[in-house]
Design an enzyme around this catalytic site. Structure first.
Site, PDB file in Angstrom:
ATOM      1  N   SER A 349       0.825  -1.210   0.000  1.00  0.00           N
ATOM      2  CA  SER A 349       0.000   0.000   0.000  1.00  0.00           C
ATOM      3  C   SER A 349       0.862   1.264   0.000  1.00  0.00           C
ATOM      4  O   SER A 349       0.604   2.221  -0.744  1.00  0.00           O
ATOM      5  CB  SER A 349      -0.928   0.010   1.214  1.00  0.00           C
ATOM      6  OG  SER A 349      -1.838  -1.060   1.161  1.00  0.00           O
ATOM      7  N   ASP A 642      -7.590  -7.607   4.382  1.00  0.00           N
ATOM      8  CA  ASP A 642      -6.739  -8.401   3.492  1.00  0.00           C
ATOM      9  C   ASP A 642      -6.190  -9.656   4.156  1.00  0.00           C
ATOM     10  O   ASP A 642      -5.640 -10.524   3.470  1.00  0.00           O
ATOM     11  CB  ASP A 642      -5.574  -7.556   2.973  1.00  0.00           C
ATOM     12  CG  ASP A 642      -5.996  -6.626   1.845  1.00  0.00           C
ATOM     13  OD1 ASP A 642      -7.041  -6.890   1.216  1.00  0.00           O
ATOM     14  OD2 ASP A 642      -5.295  -5.626   1.611  1.00  0.00           O
TER      15      ASP A 642
END
Length: 770
Positions: A349, A642
Site C-alpha cells: 500500500s 486483506d
C-alpha cells in the site's frame, strides 16, 4: 497436458477445425475422430494430420472410448444430433463420464433440445453431460482450410448453465478449463441471457448489414451507388458476405430476442429521425458524441483482448507482463517445526502511494524499502508512461516529480496487471487530467468491479466509462473535465474508494468531505501530510481542499503487515519456537489481525517500536499458541480485510467455532475470498458454512501437548483462483496437514510477495515451486 484421450468432432468447418487445431497445438488431446457432410474436407484434414480417423455418420463416432464429443454443426442440425446422442448413450455406446459440448450461436433452442432429448429417453436433464457453449469468434472464410489455431485466443467464450442444468458442475468446470487452456476468456450465464446479448451485439448488426446491402442492391441505379460507396459502406456491409444459410437459421432460431432488439433499434432510429427533422442540433451532437465515446471505449476493450493475446505488456519494464494464468503451482509436504527471525517484503500500500504522490510532487523523492512486486511495479510503470522520470535500483527508487499539473498523455493504454489498488487510485488522478486515458488489466483484474470508484467520481464531474453490466475494466476516462468538491459517505469501509476520491480532490474546486462507516487504512492521509498537503480528520470524516501543491520528501517503506500475517499465523499454529518478523508496519488501521489473533489466544509480543516517515514500525514475535474460536468483532473487519484468508486457516486450527460477519468486501477482492477459501478448506476436511457477508468455521484444533500439534487438514489439491493471498494462506495450512497439499495458480504471489516461498522454506515449510 492431455485433457482428453479421444475427441469426436461432429462438423469440421471453420469453428470445428479451429478447435481441433487449438487442442492439437497445445497437446490437449491424443486421438481425434471426425464426421462431416463435406467428405473432401475430412480427407484433407486426415491427410494433414488434423484428425486421425473419419466417421461416416454421427452414429459411427458414438464410441464408448470417446471422452469428449464436440458438436460444431449448424444450429438447425444440432437438435437432431443431440437426439441421436441421447439414444446412443441409452444403448451403451457413449461412456457415462463422456462430456458433450456444442458451439451453436443460439442457446435457448439448444437448451430446449437437450431437455426434450433427455425426456424422450426418460432420463434426468443432466443425463448427457452436455455443456452448452459458444465461442464468440469467427472469420469471413469457412471450411477446414480456413482453420486458425489462435482464433479463440483472447476472445470471449460463453458457457450456459441453466436450471435445471444439462451437466454436473464438474463437467462444466472441465470444459471451462479446456477453453481457458486454449486461451479464451470464459464467462458463465444462462441460455436466455446469452440469446438476449447476442441478439444485440451480433444478430441485429448482421440483420442490418444484410438489409442495407439488399436495399442498395435492389435500387435502380445500384451500379452507381456501389461504384461511389466509400469505406463506411464497405465496413458496414462486410458482414453481409457471411453464409446466408447460417444466418437464416440464427435469425429464425433466436427470433424472439432478435425481434425485441429490432423493436428497440427502430424506436431509437425514430428518435434520431425526429432530431434531424426538428433541427435539434444540440441534442443531436450530444447523442453523436456519446456514441463516439462508447465506440472508443469498445475499441479499448478490443485492445485489451489484443494485450491478452500477446501474453505480455509491451512497455519497457519487462517485469510487468500479462500473467500466464496456468504457469505455476506449489507442491508442499507437511512440516511441523517453525523457527526463525525474518524480514518480509515492503508494504504494498505504501509502495503504491509513494510512486503516486512522489510523481505529483514538486522536487525529487527518494524511496527505500520499495516492494519489488508486480503490482507496485505496475504503478511505477504507469507513471513512467505519463512522463515521470523514475529510477529504480532494487528496493531504492528515485522519483523526479512533475507536480500536480505535469503529467503527460500516455501513448497507449495504461496496463495495471493484477493491481486493483493501481487501477482504483489512478482513476481518481486520471479523472482530473487534461488528456484522455484508458486503463486495462489482466484477466483477473478485468473481472473486478470498478463502478464503486466510477460512480462517486462522476458525481465530481468526471467522464469515466467502465465495461459491461458489472462495471469492470477496461476503464476509459475523458480528459479536460472540471472536478467539483462533494460530500460523500462510503457505502462500505474501503481504503481504495476513499483514497481514489482523496486523490481526485487534489484538483477539485472546493473542499471534499468523505465519511467512512468504519475506519479503514489511512496510508493516503498520512503520506499526503508527509508531502506537505493539509488534510483534516474529524472522527470518521476526512476533508481535503483542492488546488494545493505537494513537496517532495523521502519515504521509508516498512515491512508489509499483510505479508507478515502469513508468518504470524504460521508461528501461532506451527510447532517449534515460533517466529520474529522485523520492522513491520504497525499502522493502527492495519493491526486488526494482531487484535483478532490475540482474542483467539495467540502469544504475540511487540518490541522495538518506533516511527519512520509518519508510519509506526515494530518487531513482532509469535510463539506456538493454543487458539480458541471466537465471534470476530465487526469493528475489526476493515482493519484486517486483506488478512482474513490466512485468519480462516488460523480459525481451522482453533478449538471451537469461529464466526465472521460484516465482511462482504471480501467477495470483491482478487477472488470471492469467502467462497474460494470455503471451497479450499472443505477440500482439506474443514467444516464451514458460507454466509452472505462472512463464514462460520468449525475448528479442529486440540489442546497443546508439549511441542506436538495435531494434524487439522488433510491433503489435497487447491485452486487458488490466481489470488495471491489464497495461495499463500493454504501454503501456511501445510504446517498442520497430514498429507501433501498442491496449490494451483500461484504465479500471482509475485504481485505482492515475490520471495514468499523462499522465505517460508527458510523458517521450516517445504514448498516446491513448479
Amino acid at each position: 497436458m492431455i485433457m482428453f484421450q479421444k475427441v469426436a468432432i461432429i462438423g469440421l468447418g471453420l469453428i470445428g477445425a479451429s478447435i481441433i487445431s487449438a487442442m492439437r497445438d497445445r497437446g490437449l488431446c491424443y486421438h481425434v475422430i471426425a464426421t462431416d457432410h463435406n467428405l473432401d474436407g475430412l480427407d484433407f484434414a486426415k491427410r494433414i494430420g488434423l484428425i486421425d480417423e473419419i466417421g461416416s455418420s454421427v452414429a459411427d463416432v458414438c464410441r464408448d472410448d470417446v471422452d469428449l464429443f464436440i458438436i460444431a454443426a449448424p444450429t438447425k442440425a444440432t437438435a437432431q444430433i443431440i437426439n441421436e446422442l441421447a439414444h446412443a448413450k441409452m444403448a451403451g455406446l457413449i461412456a457415462d463420464d463422456a462430456i458433450i459440448t456444442d458451439v451453436a450461436s443460439t442457446k435457448g433452442s439448444i437448451y430446449k433440445a437437450v431437455l426434450e432429448a433427455c425426456k424422450n429417453v426418460d432420463q434426468p436433464t443432466d443425463f448427457l453431460n452436455l455443456v452448452l457453449s459458444h465461442p464468440i469468434a469467427g472469420a469471413e472464410n469457412s471450411g477446414v482450410t480456413a482453420r486458425n489455431a489462435r482464433l479463440f485466443v483472447g476472445r470471449q467464450f460463453i458457457i450456459c448453465d441453466d436450471n435445471p442444468s444439462t451437466a454436473q458442475n464438474r463437467f462444466i468446470q472441465k470444459i471451462k478449463a479446456l477453453w481457458e487452456a486454449i486461451g479464451a476468456n470464459v464467462i458463465i450465464m444462462t441460455s436466455q441471457r446469452h440469446d438476449e446479448i447476442l441478439a444485440y451485439t451480433s444478430h441485429l448488426p448482421h440483420l442490418l448489414s444484410f438489409n442495407l446491402t439488399h436495399q442498395l442492391a435492389s435500387h435502380d441505379d445500384n451500379l452507381d451507388i456501389f461504384r461511389y460507396a466509400a469505406g463506411g459502406f464497405r465496413d458496414f456491409s462486410r458482414i453481409s458476405a457471411s453464409s446466408p444459410i447460417m444466418w437464416h437459421d440464427i435469425f429464425m432460431d433466436n427470433k424472439d430476442a432478435l425481434l425485441k432488439s429490432l423493436d428497440d433499434y427502430e424506436k431509437n432510429l425514430q428518435d434520431f429521425r425526429k432530431l434531424i427533422e426538428q433541427g435539434d442540433s444540440e441534442t443531436l451532437i450530444a447523442w453523436l458524441t456519446a456514441a463516439r465515446h462508447a465506440r472508443r471505449h469498445f475499441g479499448h476493450m478490443l485492445a485489451q483482448s489484443q494485450i491478452s493475446q500477446a501474453g505480455q505488456n509491451k512497455h519497457n519494464d519487462s517485469t510487468i507482463q500479462e500473467n500466464d494464468m496456468t504457469s505455476q503451482s506449489y507442491h508442499i509436504r507437511p512440516s511441523r517445526h517453525i523457527n526463525g527471525t525474518i524480514t518480509v517484503a515492503g508494504d504494498k500500500s505504501i509502495s503504491h502511494r509513494s510512486i503516486m504522490l512522489g510523481s505529483l510532487a514538486d522536487g525529487v523523492t527518494h524511496v527505500s524499502g520499495f516492494l519489488e512486486g508486480e503490482d507496485a511495479l505496475a504503478t511505477l510503470q504507469a507513471f513512467k508512461d505519463m512522463g515521470v522520470k523514475i529510477e529504480r535500483d532494487g528496493d531504492k527508487v528515485t522519483i523526479h516529480g512533475v507536480g500536480v499539473d505535469g503529467l503527460s498523455a500516455p501513448q497507449d493504454a495504461l496496463y495495471m496487471g493484477n493491481s486493483g489498488t493501481s487501477m482504483r487510485l489512478l482513476a481518481g488522478i486520471l479523472s482530473a487530467q487534461a488528456f484522455d486515458s484508458v486503463m486495462t488489466g489482466d484477466v483477473s483484474l478485468s473481472k473486478r468491479p470498478m463502478e464503486r470508484v466510477a460512480t462517486p467520481l462522476r458525481s465530481m464531474g468526471a467522464a469515466i466509462q467502465t465495461t459491461g453490466e458489472k462495471g469492470t475494466a477496461p476503464i476509459s476516462i475523458t480528459g479536460g473535465q472540471k472536478l467539483s468538491a462533494i460530500d460523500y459517505t462510503l457505502p462500505v469501509a474501503s481504503a481504495q474508494i476513499k483514497s481514489c476520491l482523496i486523490l481526485a480532490s487534489l484538483w477539485a474546486n472546493g473542499t471534499t468531505t468523505i465519511t467512512e462507516p468504519e475506519v479503514s487504512r489511512d496510508h493516503t492521509e498520512r503520506m499526503l501530510k508527509a508531502f506537505g498537503y493539509p488534510i483534516k480528520k474529524d472522527g470518521n470524516s476526512i476533508s481535503i481542499t483542492g488546488g494545493g501543491r505537494l513537496t517532495a520528501t523521502d519515504i521509508v517503506v516498512p515491512a508489509d503487515i499483510s505479508s507478515a500475517a502469513f508468518f504470524m499465523v504460521l508461528g501461532a499454529i506451527g510447532g517449534g519456537n515460533g517466529l520474529t518478523i522485523r520492522k513491520v508496519g504497525m499502522n493502527p488501521t492495519r493491526t486488526g489481525l494482531i487484535d483478532i489473533l490475540r482474542l483467539m489466544g495467540a502469544d504475540i509480543s511487540v518490541s522495538n517500536e518506533t516511527v519512520v516517515g509518519g508510519e509506526p514500525i515494530a518487531d513482532i514475535t509469535v510463539k506456538p499458541s493454543e487458539l480458541k474460536g471466537i465471534d470476530i468483532p465487526e469493528y475489526l473487519v476493515p482493519l484486517a480485510i486483506d488478512e482474513f484468508p490466512v485468519l480462516f486457516v488460523a480459525a481451522s486450527c482453533a478449538i471451537g467455532t469461529t464466526k465472521l460477519t460484516g465482511a462482504k468486501e471480501l467477495r470483491v477482492k482478487e477472488s470471492d475470498r469467502i467462497q474460494v477459501m470455503a471451497d479450499g478448506l472443505s477440500a482439506l476436511g474443514i467444516d464451514c458454512t458460507v454466509l452472505d457477508d462472512g463464514i462460520i468455521i468449525q475448528g479442529k484444533g486440540e489442546p497443546m501437548t508439549g511441542s506436538e500439534r495435531n494434524a487439522v487438514f488433510g491433503g489435497g489439491e487447491i485452486q487458488s483462483h490466481h489470488d495471491h493471498r489464497i495461495a499463500m494462506s493454504f501454503a501456511v495450512a501445510s504446517v498442520r496437514a497430514s498429507d501433501d497439499i498442491i496449490i494451483q495458480g500461484t504465479e500471482t504471489v509475485a504481485t505482492s510477495f515475490p520471495n514468499f516461498a523462499e522465505l517460508a522454506n527458510e523458517v521450516g515449510l517445504n514448498i516446491a515451486v513448479s
